[in-house]
Design a protein around this motif. Structure first.
Motif, PDB file in Angstrom:
ATOM      1  N   HIS A 275     -14.260  35.099  -1.659  1.00 45.35           N
ATOM      2  CA  HIS A 275     -15.597  35.894  -1.637  1.00 45.35           C
ATOM      3  C   HIS A 275     -15.297  37.082  -0.482  1.00 45.35           C
ATOM      4  CE1 HIS A 275     -17.996  32.618  -3.773  1.00 45.35           C
ATOM      5  NE2 HIS A 275     -16.718  31.875  -3.397  1.00 45.35           N
ATOM      6  N   ALA A 284     -16.005  34.445   2.463  1.00 45.84           N
ATOM      7  CA  ALA A 284     -15.635  32.889   2.516  1.00 45.84           C
ATOM      8  C   ALA A 284     -14.324  32.633   1.891  1.00 45.84           C
ATOM      9  CB  ALA A 284     -16.590  32.249   1.554  1.00 45.84           C
ATOM     10  N   ASN A 322     -19.769  29.175  -0.509  1.00 44.87           N
ATOM     11  CA  ASN A 322     -19.283  29.501   0.483  1.00 44.87           C
ATOM     12  C   ASN A 322     -18.333  28.215   0.920  1.00 44.87           C
ATOM     13  OD1 ASN A 322     -19.974  31.998   1.003  1.00 44.87           O
ATOM     14  ND2 ASN A 322     -21.701  31.398   2.123  1.00 44.87           N
TER      15      ASN A 322
END
Length: 331
Positions: A275, A284, A322
């Protein structure tokens, strides 16, 4: 001797996933033509199973025996699968009522065979446009087929790619496609013509010759175009077609990436789903059960969840995007 079913699990690869229209079920398809159906209310609810016990599907059915389910999508009344030369629709009422293991597809649409080889093309990717209510299928014969699901007719095809198509993205009256040929093409769906071509492998700072020129995934907004494959995952200005960000990832090829709420989510031949911000900062790194991720799907309601799957029998589940909260067993 390893039992056939056990062998299938050892070599299992999950290529596609989708959610039911109400968001309560996750469906996943594998290389053997099986579909597993998971009840997210049970999996994510207050009585969810303890972490050390992996949860399997509610049920599994052989939708297309011995044919890989390369893609699937969810429309209002039907669960749609794409396999070898065929698009099939399954009534959601059947899927949600546990009758699916015994049910047959409600309809099938055949993609025409290549005149030279008489071989039907694989359907590698499908998107459904809510603007024109048509389905677009990217296939192994280099063509994008425009399908009217109301009557099952193939209206026409979009030609331009010179090798098989990996991925499609649709927004308003624009379609983006990417291919093994190393190109990303933009299409005007009103005129049904190609408006732009991007070839990342010809840009030195993006190219990775040792991984090839193929583009495995594409997504776009009004301002940005995201793509990656053999070439590095990169974000391009839609107006200038200049690379704005080249993401520095430890991958051996990108198979799935998308723009989501001012962030980029990506996976492929790597140990994580990443991410990132548009500028390339990693927000993340979520570990994956699969050596290669082929499918990432997510939704916000009624259950906020992101599901990543690929070259294993497991599906990784994140509820805050996450970190990995749990793993499901495909079978």
């Amino acid at each position: 001797m390893i039992e056939t079913s056990d062998k299938k699990l050892i070599y299992n690869t999950v290529l596609s996933q989708t959610f039911s229209p109400d968001g309560n079920y996750l469906l996943a398809g594998n290389i053997y033509g099986d579909v597993s159906v998971f009840d997210l209310s049970k999996i994510l609810g207050p009585n969810k199973i303890e972490d050390n016990e992996l949860q399997g599907p509610n049920y599994r059915f052989a939708a297309h025996p011995q044919q890989e389910i390369a893609c699937m999508l969810s429309i209002e009344n039907f669960f749609v699968t794409g396999t070898h030369g065929e698009i099939s629709g399954w009534d959601w009422k059947m899927i949600n009522s546990n009758k699916a293991p015994k049910s047959k597809a409600s309809w099938n649409i055949q993609i025409p065979a290549n005149k030279d080889s008489y071989d039907k093309p694989d359907i590698n990717y499908m998107v459904y446009s809510k603007v024109d209510h048509l389905l677009y299928a990217g296939c192994g014969d280099n063509n994008i087929y425009i399908v009217n699901l109301e009557d099952g007719r193939i209206l026409r095809n979009l030609q331009g790619h010179t090798d098989y198509i990996h991925c499609l993205a649709v927004m308003d009256n624009q379609l983006a496609s990417c291919s093994e040929d190393g190109s990303v093409r933009l299409w005007d769906l009103r005129k049904r013509e190609n408006t732009n071509v991007l070839t990342p492998h010809l840009i030195d700072k993006v190219a990775r010759p040792r991984l090839g020129k193929w583009i495995g995934t594409v997504d776009f907004t009004e301002d940005w175009l995201l793509c990656g494959g053999g070439p590095s995952l990169s974000l391009w200005h839609m107006r200038t077609m200049e690379a704005a960000t080249i993401f520095d990832l430890a991958d051996q090829g990108i198979h799935v990436a998308e723009i989501y709420e001012e962030r980029v989510i990506a996976g492929g031949a790597a140990a994580h789903v990443y991410h990132m911000t548009y500028q390339g900062e990693v927000l993340a790194k979520v570990p994956t059960s699969s050596l290669t991720v082929y499918s990432i799907v997510h939704q916000e309601t009624p259950h906020k969840v992101l599901c990543a799957a690929g070259s294993s029998n497991f599906i990784d589940i994140s509820t805050n995007f996450n970190y990995r909260e749990m793993m499901l067993k495909f079978a």
